[in-house]
Design an enzyme around this catalytic site. Sequence first.
Site, PDB file in Angstrom:
ATOM      1  CE  LYS A 201     -30.797 -10.649  -3.173  1.00 10.96           C
ATOM      2  NZ  LYS A 201     -32.192 -10.191  -3.316  1.00 10.96           N
TER       3      LYS A 201
ATOM      4  CG  ASP B 174     -40.724 -14.837  -5.938  1.00  7.48           C
ATOM      5  OD1 ASP B 174     -41.598 -15.713  -6.132  1.00  7.48           O
ATOM      6  OD2 ASP B 174     -39.541 -15.100  -5.648  1.00  7.48           O
TER       7      ASP B 174
END
Length: 311
Positions: free
Chosen positions: A78, A186
Amino acid sequence: MRPGQRGARGRRAAVTERNPGREVSAAKALQKVRGQIRLHLLSHRTSVTASGTLHLKEGDVPYTATSRHQGTASVAIKHIPQELVKRKLLMINGDVHDVPVEVVLILKATGGPESAGSSAAMYLLDWYDLDQELILVLERPVPCVDLRQYLKEKGGSLQEHEAKIMMQQLVEAAIELHSKQVFHRDIKLENIIVETGPDVPRARVADFSCGCFARKGHYHLFSGTPKCAPPEWYMHARYKARPTTVWQLGVVLYGMLDGHPSFDTLRFLRNKLPINSELSQNCQELLQMCLSKVPKQRPTLEQLQHHPWLQ
């Protein structure tokens, strides 16, 4: 990773061919610091408090991710631009370390190396805090897909008994995260990874870039997907951690059962997204409780875990 790229933000570990000893020293020093950070977080699970938040607008893409094989293991890489990295100052052994919040949250959520593959969250194998970007190396189960893709492969939605298995796992994961003072903030279809190798698919939580440290009081800035934000954020510009998590679990369950491409809190509040009347009574009741407009009327995570539909 090229020699000299691994180092703290704002300065690289100086490595030259003329000073090979410095390369070894820099690598050992960085490894020691990472070890100290891990030990500090594992032994101070409830002592870290929030220090700011980042408000992402809908449509922002905070990182790119690719998959690579490292030895015999598959990993996810990432890449996060430094301007999007939230940071936290930690005092460790008398030294102050400027640590990325996402790193802190994942380490708190997953625990030590023995939890790799078994924790509710995807385990962080390593990280590189460079001048221009933060690089996270995360475990990547094989085979796996995110929950949105999993639904597509299943024809758009799941049967109740399939959704029930996923929901049981997600509620357990949420309880585990909050017990470690981690507020994901989230939870949505794209941030749930489904391991499809076992006979029973396994759901795990990913992407803590919008997360923060859980507390009892209200939050007054929202970081996450606006369409999944709880109603109280739109009505009163504030929200609490656990009721928000319950709301977002309800949003995920709605998506698993309804097959609607995109939940939207504001549309739901205007009664534009009705709950499917063909679902079982217990399932409809659970959805209505999770998606209550009033936070206090939502069940706690523990009450949700013991709801008849999830038994």
